[in-house]
Design a protein around this motif. Structure first.
Motif, mmCIF file in Angstrom:
data_model
loop_
_atom_site.group_PDB
_atom_site.id
_atom_site.type_symbol
_atom_site.label_atom_id
_atom_site.label_comp_id
_atom_site.label_asym_id
_atom_site.label_seq_id
_atom_site.Cartn_x
_atom_site.Cartn_y
_atom_site.Cartn_z
ATOM 1 N N LEU B 124 0.846 -1.192 0.000
ATOM 2 C CA LEU B 124 0.000 0.000 0.000
ATOM 3 C C LEU B 124 0.882 1.243 0.000
ATOM 4 O O LEU B 124 2.021 1.203 0.469
ATOM 5 N N GLN B 125 0.399 2.306 -0.579
ATOM 6 C CA GLN B 125 1.167 3.558 -0.600
ATOM 7 C C GLN B 125 0.234 4.735 -0.768
ATOM 8 O O GLN B 125 -0.943 4.567 -1.037
ATOM 9 N N ALA B 126 0.774 5.930 -0.592
ATOM 10 C CA ALA B 126 -0.071 7.099 -0.376
ATOM 11 C C ALA B 126 -0.374 7.925 -1.616
ATOM 12 O O ALA B 126 -1.338 8.691 -1.609
ATOM 13 N N VAL B 127 0.446 7.826 -2.658
ATOM 14 C CA VAL B 127 0.187 8.682 -3.822
ATOM 15 C C VAL B 127 -0.819 7.969 -4.727
ATOM 16 O O VAL B 127 -0.460 7.105 -5.521
ATOM 17 N N VAL B 128 -2.094 8.334 -4.563
ATOM 18 C CA VAL B 128 -3.141 7.630 -5.305
ATOM 19 C C VAL B 128 -2.996 7.928 -6.799
ATOM 20 O O VAL B 128 -2.579 9.004 -7.191
ATOM 21 N N GLY B 129 -3.350 6.947 -7.597
ATOM 22 C CA GLY B 129 -3.281 7.121 -9.057
ATOM 23 C C GLY B 129 -1.966 6.653 -9.642
ATOM 24 O O GLY B 129 -1.924 6.127 -10.749
ATOM 25 N N ALA B 130 -0.867 6.828 -8.896
ATOM 26 C CA ALA B 130 0.462 6.472 -9.421
ATOM 27 C C ALA B 130 0.528 4.994 -9.779
ATOM 28 O O ALA B 130 1.194 4.603 -10.747
ATOM 29 N N THR B 131 -0.183 4.162 -9.012
ATOM 30 C CA THR B 131 -0.092 2.720 -9.217
ATOM 31 C C THR B 131 -0.819 2.269 -10.482
ATOM 32 O O THR B 131 -0.579 1.167 -10.963
ATOM 33 N N PHE B 155 -8.294 2.348 -7.644
ATOM 34 C CA PHE B 155 -8.250 3.769 -7.252
ATOM 35 C C PHE B 155 -9.671 4.258 -7.079
ATOM 36 O O PHE B 155 -10.627 3.523 -7.354
ATOM 37 N N GLY B 156 -9.785 5.484 -6.608
ATOM 38 C CA GLY B 156 -11.115 6.005 -6.316
ATOM 39 C C GLY B 156 -11.496 7.172 -7.200
ATOM 40 O O GLY B 156 -10.762 7.551 -8.116
ATOM 41 N N ASP B 157 -12.661 7.757 -6.897
ATOM 42 C CA ASP B 157 -13.110 8.906 -7.676
ATOM 43 C C ASP B 157 -12.127 10.065 -7.529
ATOM 44 O O ASP B 157 -11.876 10.804 -8.478
ATOM 45 N N GLY B 158 -11.523 10.211 -6.344
ATOM 46 C CA GLY B 158 -10.546 11.284 -6.157
ATOM 47 C C GLY B 158 -9.322 11.078 -7.033
ATOM 48 O O GLY B 158 -8.910 11.966 -7.780
ATOM 49 N N ALA B 159 -8.769 9.887 -6.992
ATOM 50 C CA ALA B 159 -7.551 9.601 -7.763
ATOM 51 C C ALA B 159 -7.788 9.709 -9.253
ATOM 52 O O ALA B 159 -6.842 9.917 -10.029
ATOM 53 N N SER B 160 -9.052 9.574 -9.671
ATOM 54 C CA SER B 160 -9.324 9.650 -11.112
ATOM 55 C C SER B 160 -8.998 11.034 -11.667
ATOM 56 O O SER B 160 -8.922 11.210 -12.877
ATOM 57 N N SER B 161 -8.807 12.011 -10.778
ATOM 58 C CA SER B 161 -8.400 13.343 -11.242
ATOM 59 C C SER B 161 -6.909 13.419 -11.542
ATOM 60 O O SER B 161 -6.444 14.368 -12.171
ATOM 61 N N GLN B 162 -6.146 12.445 -11.050
ATOM 62 C CA GLN B 162 -4.692 12.477 -11.243
ATOM 63 C C GLN B 162 -4.328 12.200 -12.702
ATOM 64 O O GLN B 162 -4.884 11.286 -13.323
ATOM 65 N N GLY B 163 -3.365 12.954 -13.196
ATOM 66 C CA GLY B 163 -2.896 12.745 -14.556
ATOM 67 C C GLY B 163 -2.410 11.329 -14.804
ATOM 68 O O GLY B 163 -2.606 10.780 -15.886
ATOM 69 N N ASP B 164 -1.777 10.732 -13.802
ATOM 70 C CA ASP B 164 -1.239 9.379 -13.979
ATOM 71 C C ASP B 164 -2.320 8.384 -14.388
ATOM 72 O O ASP B 164 -2.053 7.455 -15.155
ATOM 73 N N VAL B 165 -3.529 8.550 -13.857
ATOM 74 C CA VAL B 165 -4.609 7.624 -14.206
ATOM 75 C C VAL B 165 -4.935 7.738 -15.691
ATOM 76 O O VAL B 165 -5.112 6.736 -16.389
#
Lengths: 324, 345
Positions: B124-131, B155-165
């Protein structure tokens, strides 16, 4: 066998041999396939090894590095490229928060064996963010190793060495030296660990890496005309720094000038200067001098010569040290 | 230049399946049992935090069906899950050792003690979306190696905003890599609600932009989640990436340090649909078995508590030993200095 090659061709040769020898290796990045890279460093590799192993990726640096992390987790040995130094910035989340610490996070179970190739530094009149010197930024991150070759022989052998290392290596290629030719001795790499004395001397040591090694050698040649004997040390490995090698040279000469293109504040010159002070306290003939870029964004091409340490500026540094 | 005809093929329609969903009783029981373990673990872990055993904890209460259902659809011989910090149901669903996992929440080792290759999930790790990108790269490797394995990126709805996703979705779609992007749309990213996070309200809608199929499912119905994930995995192995958006609700706080009353009302929480645990109970429809399963879950989590409380210490040398595979001389020196200066004998 010894062959005269450009640095660009030497890296191309190393990549070709790695892809041929190691079925788990892959080369990927923006425009590295069909085009052969903007500097043609990957020229011909896709034709030879296929588009599945030499991959033109979408234009997204974080994606390139995140993909590399996933490949490494699956036991592959990726050799990604970011097209220019400044394009490593959009990938920093993957480099710093993921690649640099996945081995740590997994307690060694998933090593991040990869070589990230970064065409680096200035000197070619390129646009903004195409001439950055980010070695200190990378060296500051626990979990990364950083190396920068200065000539074709070093580029060929250090890349092959980096690919064998089980940790992530940031491979900083001096793009202004891509087209300079030199002998590559394929069978005799020489010692690939630590620093290398590029020219022996007695009065003063210049420590440099990347494109600044060739410039420092020119300075040493000029100084010799005035009977000043300069030793030029090619640091090569910026992390880990070759502490013993650097100290040995300065212990002999008593004087050190560190030359780098990166901004001065918190640059590697400071780290090396601290090392020399710590290990040679009381034995230095003069304070350690630094000749570096300024604390400004790398300027546009017309001002580049004002920013990158010139032969004159390095000579001033030498003079300050000698006259102390 | 004239506008070219749109070449985007219509992605396959994978959901709902024509013949409906049937999950056999044995599978349902396996799912339900692990959901109960997840719920008990979450409930207990919040208590352990209040007792000072854990510094903090992010409960996954309400997301058991989404996590357990999807994880149990994986083929552990060849698939791999890429998780973040609120995915204990995935960990339970993969039968990964919970004491090893809780090592991260116990502040012993960031990422826990499990070997990802053995337990088939990333630390587990803290930077959502990176995985999501790691899942993509790992999946591409499976394609190269011909293992038939697929990756599932959580990932979640929040992480879906990350560019990595988005980079991961595009890379995966371009390279047709076997990835299931599993979005737990739980309505909240810490305190930020869905309508401030996801334009249009659906992450699955983005899949069409990357020409990949998407499935919008009831994330609180474990049978539906299990069946949908199986369909998605089979599609991914053959054809490339799929997005599953599992609609669920984060019934607890973001973490034990959070105070949801500052951003959402009790009325909203009460207006929710049925608890996924109750849905599973109805699906299993065997009260005697259920009572026994509840007891087994209590016992399993109690065993974790006992193991966690038997003092497991971390060796400070680990801090130095795992940075590299080949330690730098500088780090060797720092470690020696640390040993000398902390050796109080």
């Amino acid at each position: 066998m010894t062959e005269q090659l450009s640095t660009q061709k030497a890296i191309n040769t190393a990549l070709r041999e790695i892809l041929a020898d190691d079925a788990k290796s892959l080369v990927f990045g923006e425009d590295v396939g069909k085009l052969g890279g903007v500097f043609r460093v990957t020229d011909g590799l896709q034709t030879e090894f296929g588009a599945h192993r030499v991959i033109d990726t979408p234009l997204a640096e974080s994606g390139i590095l995140g993909m590399a992390a996933g490949l490494a987790m699956a036991g592959h040995r990726p050799i990604p490229e970011v097209q220019f130094d400044g394009f490593a910035y959009p990938a920093m989340n993957q480099i710093i928060s993921q690649i640099a610490r996945t081995n740590y996070r997994s307690r060694g179970a998933t090593p991040m064996q990869m070589v990230l190739r970064i065409p680096s530094y200035g000197g070619i009149r390129a646009p903004e963010l195409h001439g950055e010197s980010i070695e200190a930024t990378l060296a500051h991150v626990p979990g990364l190793k950083v190396v920068s070759p200065s000539n074709p022989h070093q580029a060929y052998h250090l890349l092959r060495r980096a690919h064998e290392m089980p940790d992530p290596v940031m491979f900083m290629e001096p793009k202004s030296r891509y087209w300079n030719r030199g002998d590559v001795d394929f069978e005799n790499p020489g010692d690939l660990e630590g620093s290398l004395v590029a020219r022996e001397g007695e009065d003063l040591t210049i420590i440099a890496w990347g494109a600044m090694v060739a410039r420092s050698l020119e300075v040493a040649e000029l100084a010799a005309e005035d009977d000043v004997s300069i030793e030029v040390v090619d640091a090569r490995w910026l992390k880990p720094l070759d502490e013993d090698g650097l100290v040995a040279s300065v212990a002999k000469t008593g004087r050190a000038v560190i030359v780098h293109e990166a901004p001065r504040t918190a640059g590697l010159g400071a780290e090396i200067g601290q090392l020399l002070t710590e290990r040679l306290w009381g034995k230095l003939e003069a304070p350690v001098e630094r000749v570096t870029g300024y604390d400004v964004p790398t300027p546009a091409g017309d001002l580049e010569d004002e920013y990158i340490p010139s032969i004159d500026r390095i000579l001033f540094g030498v003079q300050r040290s000698l006259e102390y | 230049m004239p506008v070219p005809p749109s070449s985007a093929a219509q992605p396959a329609q994978l959901w709902p399946p024509q013949n409906g969903v049937t999950v056999d009783v044995e599978t349902l029981r396996g799912l339900a049992e692990r959901m109960l373990v997840t719920r008990v673990l979450d409930t207990e872990a919040v208590r352990w935090q209040r007792q000072g055993i854990l510094p903090a904890f992010p409960p996954a209460i309400g997301q058991e069906a989404a996590q357990v259902g999807s994880a149990m659809a994986l083929d552990r011989a060849r698939d791999m899950a890429f998780i973040t910090y609120r995915d204990h149901g995935v960990v339970v669903g993969l039968d990964s050792d919970l004491t090893d996992y809780m090592g991260s929440h116990l502040a012993l080792w960031n990422g826990g003690f499990a070997d990802p290759n053995k337990v088939r999930h990333s630390p587990l790790q803290a930077v959502v979306g990176a995985t999501a990108l790691h899942a993509m790269g790992w999946a591409y490797a499976q394609k190269l190696d011909g293992t038939g394995g697929a990756a599932i990126a959580y990932f979640g709805d929040g992480a879906s905003s990350q560019g990595d996703v988005h980079e991961a979705m595009n890379f995966a779609a371009v390279s047709k890599s076997p990835v299931v992007f599993f979005v737990q749309n739980n309505g909240w990213s810490l305190s930020t609600p869905l309508d401030l996070q996801v334009a249009g309200g659906s992450v699955a809608a983005r899949a069409s932009g990357y020409s990949m199929p998407s499935m919008r499912i009831d994330g609180d119905d474990v049978g539906e989640v299990y069946a949908a994930t199986q369909i998605a995995l089979e599609h991914a192995r053959e054809h490339g990436p799929v997005v599953i958006e599992a609609f669920t609700y984060r019934r607890g706080p973001h973490a034990t340090s959070d105070d949801p009353s500052r951003y959402r009302s009790l009325e909203e929480e009460r207006a929710l649909g049925p608890d996924p645990i109750d849905v599973a109970r109805q699906l299993v429809a065997d009260e005697a078995w259920w009572a026994e399963a509840e007891q087994r879950a209590e016992q399993a989590v109690d065993a974790v508590r006992v193991q966690m409380q038997s003092p497991r210490t971390i060796d400070g040398n680990d801090m130095f030993d795992y940075v590299f595979q080949e330690k730098t001389p500088q780090l060797v020196k720092q470690q020696e200095q640390w040993r000398e200066e902390t050796d109080l004998d």
